[in-house]
Design a protein around this motif. Structure first.
Motif, PDB file in Angstrom:
ATOM      1  N   ALA A   1      42.779  37.584  44.179  1.00 41.43           N
ATOM      2  CA  ALA A   1      42.071  38.363  43.302  1.00 41.43           C
ATOM      3  C   ALA A   1      42.637  38.555  42.236  1.00 41.43           C
ATOM      4  O   ALA A   1      41.926  38.646  41.070  1.00 41.43           O
ATOM      5  CB  ALA A   1      43.303  38.653  44.024  1.00 41.43           C
ATOM      6  N   LEU A   2      43.856  37.199  41.906  1.00 41.60           N
ATOM      7  CA  LEU A   2      44.065  37.920  40.734  1.00 41.60           C
ATOM      8  C   LEU A   2      43.168  36.867  39.272  1.00 41.60           C
ATOM      9  O   LEU A   2      42.881  37.200  38.046  1.00 41.60           O
ATOM     10  CB  LEU A   2      45.312  36.943  40.306  1.00 41.60           C
ATOM     11  N   ILE A   3      42.215  35.702  39.670  1.00 42.37           N
ATOM     12  CA  ILE A   3      41.628  35.139  38.971  1.00 42.37           C
ATOM     13  C   ILE A   3      40.406  36.049  39.353  1.00 42.37           C
ATOM     14  O   ILE A   3      40.247  35.331  38.183  1.00 42.37           O
ATOM     15  CB  ILE A   3      40.985  33.472  40.224  1.00 42.37           C
TER      16      ILE A   3
ATOM     17  N   VAL B   1      36.008  37.758  35.851  1.00 46.44           N
ATOM     18  CA  VAL B   1      35.132  38.933  36.157  1.00 46.44           C
ATOM     19  C   VAL B   1      35.256  39.618  35.835  1.00 46.44           C
ATOM     20  O   VAL B   1      34.742  40.159  34.681  1.00 46.44           O
ATOM     21  CB  VAL B   1      35.016  38.294  37.676  1.00 46.44           C
ATOM     22  N   ASP B   2      36.167  40.889  36.826  1.00 44.68           N
ATOM     23  CA  ASP B   2      36.669  42.192  36.642  1.00 44.68           C
ATOM     24  C   ASP B   2      36.939  42.596  34.815  1.00 44.68           C
ATOM     25  O   ASP B   2      36.739  43.638  34.414  1.00 44.68           O
ATOM     26  CB  ASP B   2      37.247  43.147  37.513  1.00 44.68           C
ATOM     27  N   ASN B   3      38.057  41.860  34.536  1.00 46.22           N
ATOM     28  CA  ASN B   3      38.669  42.409  32.744  1.00 46.22           C
ATOM     29  C   ASN B   3      38.284  41.116  32.391  1.00 46.22           C
ATOM     30  O   ASN B   3      39.533  40.274  31.304  1.00 46.22           O
ATOM     31  CB  ASN B   3      40.021  42.742  33.414  1.00 46.22           C
ATOM     32  N   ALA B   4      37.475  39.728  32.686  1.00 49.99           N
ATOM     33  CA  ALA B   4      37.617  38.728  31.529  1.00 49.99           C
ATOM     34  C   ALA B   4      37.087  39.277  29.585  1.00 49.99           C
ATOM     35  O   ALA B   4      37.643  38.746  29.049  1.00 49.99           O
ATOM     36  CB  ALA B   4      35.856  38.288  32.242  1.00 49.99           C
ATOM     37  N   ARG B   5      36.775  40.351  29.638  1.00 50.68           N
ATOM     38  CA  ARG B   5      37.102  40.910  28.406  1.00 50.68           C
ATOM     39  C   ARG B   5      37.921  40.802  27.393  1.00 50.68           C
ATOM     40  O   ARG B   5      38.474  40.498  26.292  1.00 50.68           O
ATOM     41  CB  ARG B   5      36.341  41.870  27.520  1.00 50.68           C
TER      42      ARG B   5
ATOM     43  N   ARG C   1      35.364  33.079  47.288  1.00 49.45           N
ATOM     44  CA  ARG C   1      34.437  32.469  46.125  1.00 49.45           C
ATOM     45  C   ARG C   1      35.729  32.362  45.066  1.00 49.45           C
ATOM     46  O   ARG C   1      35.770  31.363  44.242  1.00 49.45           O
ATOM     47  CB  ARG C   1      33.687  33.403  45.615  1.00 49.45           C
ATOM     48  N   PHE C   2      37.035  32.654  45.281  1.00 47.64           N
ATOM     49  CA  PHE C   2      37.363  32.785  43.585  1.00 47.64           C
ATOM     50  C   PHE C   2      39.093  31.739  44.675  1.00 47.64           C
ATOM     51  O   PHE C   2      39.931  31.217  43.382  1.00 47.64           O
ATOM     52  CB  PHE C   2      38.297  34.277  43.333  1.00 47.64           C
ATOM     53  N   GLN C   3      38.866  31.001  45.591  1.00 44.99           N
ATOM     54  CA  GLN C   3      39.872  29.621  45.692  1.00 44.99           C
ATOM     55  C   GLN C   3      39.056  28.275  45.212  1.00 44.99           C
ATOM     56  O   GLN C   3      40.098  27.256  45.939  1.00 44.99           O
ATOM     57  CB  GLN C   3      40.025  29.851  47.271  1.00 44.99           C
TER      58      GLN C   3
ATOM     59  N   ALA D   1      34.341  30.659  37.036  1.00 43.09           N
ATOM     60  CA  ALA D   1      33.447  31.896  37.612  1.00 43.09           C
ATOM     61  C   ALA D   1      33.323  32.354  35.890  1.00 43.09           C
ATOM     62  O   ALA D   1      34.504  32.963  35.198  1.00 43.09           O
ATOM     63  CB  ALA D   1      34.606  31.861  38.954  1.00 43.09           C
ATOM     64  N   GLY D   2      32.532  33.518  36.698  1.00 42.26           N
ATOM     65  CA  GLY D   2      31.888  35.085  35.483  1.00 42.26           C
ATOM     66  C   GLY D   2      31.320  34.036  34.932  1.00 42.26           C
ATOM     67  O   GLY D   2      30.972  33.161  34.989  1.00 42.26           O
ATOM     68  N   PRO D   3      32.005  35.759  33.728  1.00 46.82           N
ATOM     69  CA  PRO D   3      30.506  35.026  32.342  1.00 46.82           C
ATOM     70  C   PRO D   3      30.907  32.874  31.645  1.00 46.82           C
ATOM     71  O   PRO D   3      29.113  33.150  31.033  1.00 46.82           O
ATOM     72  CB  PRO D   3      31.228  36.016  31.225  1.00 46.82           C
TER      73      PRO D   3
END
Length: 455
Positions: A63-65, A70-74, A390-392, A398-400
């Motif tokens: 979840a942290l990854i 992803v969620d706060n990648a900006r 997906r994030f393990q 992952a992400g952008p």
């Protein structure tokens, strides 16, 4: 009675039980960062400490990854230490560019890595692999780590550059090793965030190798430009041509074009090469896993000549490759730094913190995997894949900023393994004693000498 042997446990550093001193930590990070991590890193959802270069957060919780990537990648930029290592090599290539430069580069390259284009690469991937395996003599002992570097270089040259890379392949393999041995290492001064004007011994030692690659790029671009001038319609519409066509006031600068070429020549093939080598090694040490893979490959190749379909038709082959990617992720660390401090589920992430998402650690985490140190391809069999968050599992990030070439690499790997394992069997010998070392990628120190026997 179940006679299945105990799973193979491939070599890896044992988690530390005592934290190293500052001097010892700097020595370990320079020599092999994979040996740094202690028991808490493999058991806790995250680690938050004050490191020698400032605050350090090691993120293991999926979840942290997801939050960071992803969620706060900006709110997260590339970490300062990582950039100090990579930017001297890649400059504004896709792996190191940020902001508008990164957006321009990603947009320029996206057309090359669409499914249609990747399927189009399958035939040249197959051609180059078949040509490569014909070099083997029955019973020869060969360094498979070096061989896979040569094979993936051949494939990269054929697919993304239509066979038009300036330079000699043998020199290429030697120089890429030298580049990663020198400039690919973490310099202790970078950990201390010392000013850039202080000379780094690693970069001084790597200048010759870097100049070699820059020269390849300059000559490769010049060759293609001449061809485009002579025959604009007849030039191949590959990665190189698309990059050059993206050059202009609203697109890429010439420097950015060259930086992206060196990114793909240097790093783009290296990751797949390492993963293929580790896969063949693990299969050699676990012949009970190799036998069903060989049977699957033989059955598919007997009735399906189209290599674009092999990835879907070879789930066991794909599983052994993905398990090797888990145990030996080619890119063992993903480094970020918060732009603004924040708190996530009670974890405070301070300004200038080095936030490490370590696929090496996450892929071996005790709370995320059953028997995490063992080679168990069944984890990735179709019936079991849904159990993996997906994030393990992050071999491609992952992400952008997820690896743009992930689909390319998976297709390439399955085609290469299918041809290699259908023609030959790779077995370890007394000298096969690899030790995983982090030098940008997860490399086998000592190489992978293996006996190649015709099947």
């Amino acid at each position: 009675m179940d006679t299945k042997p105990a799973p193979f446990v491939p070599p890896a550093p044992k988690p530390r039980t005592v934290p190293p001193s500052t001097l010892e930590m700097m020595r370990i990070v320079y020599r092999n960062p994979l040996e740094l991590w202690g028991e808490p890193s493999y058991n806790e959802p995250w680690i938050s400490v004050n490191g020698i270069g400032g605050p350090l957060v090691v993120a293991n919780d999926p979840a942290l990854i997801r939050h960071v990537l992803v969620d706060n990648a900006r709110n997260y930029k590339m970490a300062t230490v990582r950039q100090k290592i990579l930017r001297p090599i890649l400059r504004d290539g896709l792996l190191t560019a940020e902001g508008e430069v990164w957006k321009r580069s990603r947009k320029a390259m996206a057309p090359v890595f669409t499914p249609r284009h990747i399927f189009g690469f399958a035939a040249p991937m197959l051609k180059r692999t078949v040509e490569f395996v014909e070099r083997y003599q029955d019973g020869v002992v060969s360094d498979i780590a070096h061989d896979m570097t040569m094979l993936t270089y051949d494939i990269l040259a054929e697919t993304l550059f239509s066979g038009e890379i300036a330079g000699e392949p043998g020199s290429f393999a030697k120089e890429i090793d030298r580049l990663f041995e020198t400039m690919g290492r973490v310099d202790p001064l970078d950990l201390l965030r010392a000013p850039d004007w202080l000379p780094r011994l690693t970069r001084i030692r790597g200048r010759k190798a870097l100049a070699y690659f820059r020269n390849i790029v300059t000559n490769t671009v010049a060759m293609r430009e001449q061809r485009l001038k002579r025959d604009p319609d007849g030039a191949p519409q590959d990665f190189l041509t698309l990059l050059l066509k993206a050059e202009g006031p609203d697109g890429l600068t010439r420097a950015e074009v060259e930086d992206n070429i060196i990114t793909f020549i240097g790093a783009g093939h290296e990751t797949t090469a390492r993963a293929l080598g580790w896969t063949l090694y693990c299969l050699a040490e676990a012949p009970w896993e190799r036998e069903p893979v060989e049977a699957e490959i033989d059955a598919v190749l007997a009735h399906e000549p189209d290599p674009t379909k092999w990835l879907d038709l070879m789930p066991l082959t794909r599983a052994v490759f993905e398990e090797a990617l888990r145990l030996y992720p080619p890119a063992p660390s993903i480094n970020r730094e918060p732009i603004e401090p924040e708190t996530f589920n009670g974890l405070y992430i301070p300004p200038r913190a080095a936030v490490l998402v370590m696929p090496w650690v996450v892929h071996r985490h005790r709370k995320l995997w059953d028997r995490p140190d063992a080679f168990l391809p069944e984890r990735f069999h179709p019936a079991n894949r849904d159990r993996i968050d997906r994030f393990q599992y992050l071999p491609f990030g992952a992400g952008p900023r997820v690896c743009i070439g992930a689909s390319f690499a998976m297709q390439e790997a399955i085609i290469a393994l299918a041809i290699l394992l259908s023609r030959f069997r790779f077995d370890t010998v007394a000298e096969t004693k690899p030790w995983p070392v982090q030098k940008l990628t997860t490399q086998p120190q000592g190489g992978l000498p293996m006996r190649v026997t015709r099947r």
